[in-house]
Enzyme design. Sequence first.
Site, PDB file in Angstrom:
ATOM      1  N   ARG A 101      55.313  -4.821  -9.244  1.00 45.03           N
ATOM      2  CA  ARG A 101      56.600  -4.901  -8.363  1.00 45.03           C
ATOM      3  C   ARG A 101      56.201  -4.335  -6.827  1.00 45.03           C
ATOM      4  O   ARG A 101      56.025  -3.037  -6.798  1.00 45.03           O
ATOM      5  CB  ARG A 101      57.775  -4.188  -8.784  1.00 45.03           C
ATOM      6  CG  ARG A 101      58.876  -4.095  -7.968  1.00 45.03           C
ATOM      7  CD  ARG A 101      60.129  -3.609  -8.707  1.00 45.03           C
ATOM      8  NE  ARG A 101      59.812  -2.174  -9.356  1.00 45.03           N
ATOM      9  CZ  ARG A 101      60.210  -1.038  -8.686  1.00 45.03           C
ATOM     10  NH1 ARG A 101      60.794  -0.855  -7.582  1.00 45.03           N
ATOM     11  NH2 ARG A 101      59.906   0.087  -9.425  1.00 45.03           N
ATOM     12  N   CYS A 128      54.526  -8.753   8.732  1.00 50.14           N
ATOM     13  CA  CYS A 128      54.812  -7.260   9.108  1.00 50.14           C
ATOM     14  C   CYS A 128      55.488  -7.361  10.254  1.00 50.14           C
ATOM     15  O   CYS A 128      55.154  -7.999  11.179  1.00 50.14           O
ATOM     16  CB  CYS A 128      53.242  -6.938   9.192  1.00 50.14           C
ATOM     17  SG  CYS A 128      53.388  -5.121   9.826  1.00 50.14           S
ATOM     18  N   ASP A 172      55.969  -2.258 -13.184  1.00 51.46           N
ATOM     19  CA  ASP A 172      56.986  -2.715 -13.615  1.00 51.46           C
ATOM     20  C   ASP A 172      57.447  -4.123 -13.308  1.00 51.46           C
ATOM     21  O   ASP A 172      59.008  -4.398 -13.315  1.00 51.46           O
ATOM     22  CB  ASP A 172      58.339  -1.565 -13.728  1.00 51.46           C
ATOM     23  CG  ASP A 172      58.728  -1.471 -12.192  1.00 51.46           C
ATOM     24  OD1 ASP A 172      58.153  -1.916 -11.347  1.00 51.46           O
ATOM     25  OD2 ASP A 172      59.491  -0.367 -12.035  1.00 51.46           O
ATOM     26  N   CYS A 221      47.753  -3.412  11.076  1.00 50.53           N
ATOM     27  CA  CYS A 221      48.596  -2.470  11.794  1.00 50.53           C
ATOM     28  C   CYS A 221      48.482  -0.765  10.964  1.00 50.53           C
ATOM     29  O   CYS A 221      49.102  -0.264  11.780  1.00 50.53           O
ATOM     30  CB  CYS A 221      49.545  -2.822  12.810  1.00 50.53           C
ATOM     31  SG  CYS A 221      51.205  -2.799  11.476  1.00 50.53           S
ATOM     32  N   CYS A 276      57.529  -3.191  -4.036  1.00 50.69           N
ATOM     33  CA  CYS A 276      58.759  -2.721  -3.565  1.00 50.69           C
ATOM     34  C   CYS A 276      58.614  -2.280  -2.206  1.00 50.69           C
ATOM     35  O   CYS A 276      58.197  -1.379  -1.715  1.00 50.69           O
ATOM     36  CB  CYS A 276      59.194  -1.455  -4.423  1.00 50.69           C
ATOM     37  SG  CYS A 276      60.565  -0.659  -4.084  1.00 50.69           S
ATOM     38  N   CYS A 318      53.084  -6.128  13.376  1.00 49.67           N
ATOM     39  CA  CYS A 318      51.782  -6.802  13.874  1.00 49.67           C
ATOM     40  C   CYS A 318      52.027  -8.284  13.903  1.00 49.67           C
ATOM     41  O   CYS A 318      51.130  -9.001  14.106  1.00 49.67           O
ATOM     42  CB  CYS A 318      50.466  -6.191  13.388  1.00 49.67           C
ATOM     43  SG  CYS A 318      50.211  -6.806  11.647  1.00 49.67           S
ATOM     44  N   CYS A 371      66.172  -3.560  -8.000  1.00 47.79           N
ATOM     45  CA  CYS A 371      65.994  -2.081  -7.610  1.00 47.79           C
ATOM     46  C   CYS A 371      66.501  -1.774  -6.316  1.00 47.79           C
ATOM     47  O   CYS A 371      66.643  -0.419  -5.960  1.00 47.79           O
ATOM     48  CB  CYS A 371      64.373  -1.820  -7.931  1.00 47.79           C
ATOM     49  SG  CYS A 371      63.467  -2.516  -6.252  1.00 47.79           S
ATOM     50  N   HIS A 385      53.315   1.366   7.395  1.00 44.96           N
ATOM     51  CA  HIS A 385      53.738   1.656   6.002  1.00 44.96           C
ATOM     52  C   HIS A 385      54.812   0.573   5.585  1.00 44.96           C
ATOM     53  O   HIS A 385      55.868   0.351   6.191  1.00 44.96           O
ATOM     54  CB  HIS A 385      54.574   3.070   5.991  1.00 44.96           C
ATOM     55  CG  HIS A 385      55.385   3.337   4.796  1.00 44.96           C
ATOM     56  ND1 HIS A 385      54.550   3.882   3.556  1.00 44.96           N
ATOM     57  CD2 HIS A 385      56.686   2.867   4.187  1.00 44.96           C
ATOM     58  CE1 HIS A 385      55.544   3.844   2.463  1.00 44.96           C
ATOM     59  NE2 HIS A 385      56.815   3.705   2.993  1.00 44.96           N
ATOM     60  N   CYS A 436      50.217  -2.190   5.643  1.00 40.91           N
ATOM     61  CA  CYS A 436      49.645  -3.480   6.215  1.00 40.91           C
ATOM     62  C   CYS A 436      48.166  -3.074   6.798  1.00 40.91           C
ATOM     63  O   CYS A 436      47.894  -2.191   7.166  1.00 40.91           O
ATOM     64  CB  CYS A 436      50.574  -3.694   7.465  1.00 40.91           C
ATOM     65  SG  CYS A 436      49.698  -5.075   8.448  1.00 40.91           S
ATOM     66  N   HIS A 490      56.014   0.846  -1.773  1.00 45.45           N
ATOM     67  CA  HIS A 490      55.023   1.263  -3.008  1.00 45.45           C
ATOM     68  C   HIS A 490      55.020  -0.136  -3.876  1.00 45.45           C
ATOM     69  O   HIS A 490      55.701  -0.866  -3.610  1.00 45.45           O
ATOM     70  CB  HIS A 490      55.564   2.414  -3.609  1.00 45.45           C
ATOM     71  CG  HIS A 490      55.621   3.474  -2.612  1.00 45.45           C
ATOM     72  ND1 HIS A 490      56.606   4.011  -1.831  1.00 45.45           N
ATOM     73  CD2 HIS A 490      54.712   4.623  -2.791  1.00 45.45           C
ATOM     74  CE1 HIS A 490      56.357   5.077  -1.212  1.00 45.45           C
ATOM     75  NE2 HIS A 490      55.451   5.294  -1.724  1.00 45.45           N
TER      76      HIS A 490
HETATM   77 FE    FE Z   1      50.952  -4.952  10.332  1.00 42.64          FE
END
Ligand code: FE
Length: 139
Positions: A126, A56, A117, A107, A128, A59, A74, A110, A104, A113
């Site tokens: 998956r 991440c 598939d 922390c 993504c 963090c 994709c 975001h 995560c 998603h």
């Molecule tokens: Fe994090």
Amino acid sequence: MTNFGYSQEQNEEKKTDSEWKNDLDNLSYQVLRNSYTERPFTGEYNLLFENGAYNCKGCNQQLFTSTNKYKSNCGWPSFDEAIKGSIVYIKDFSNNMNRIEVKCSKCDGHLGHVFNDGPKDTTGKRYCINSAALSFNKK
Ligand code: FE
């Protein structure tokens, strides 16, 4: 999938919005803290297939390994599995879609998603993920 909620550790990781802004480059800040999506096929890890760990960017918790990265075409880095316990799953109905957001667990940043598939011969998932939410550590 389960939303594991907030842990004690997560609270310790909490920063103010201006601290996040200071600590991250602008794109990573927009992705991690404002759920922005980087433009497809632009991320630095989209086509990277070297051995290593993906942490991440907020963090530094390890989220994925290169062994679970695959070519989905994709436009974003795609993984068929995450490190156990590193992700929280949240129902996301924004933009008139029914998706599962992945964040995560440490922390609350975001990441992207998860879709169903993915590769049928492994997990069928998956993940993504925005490159801007990750930092790659070569093995
Ligand atoms: Fe994090």
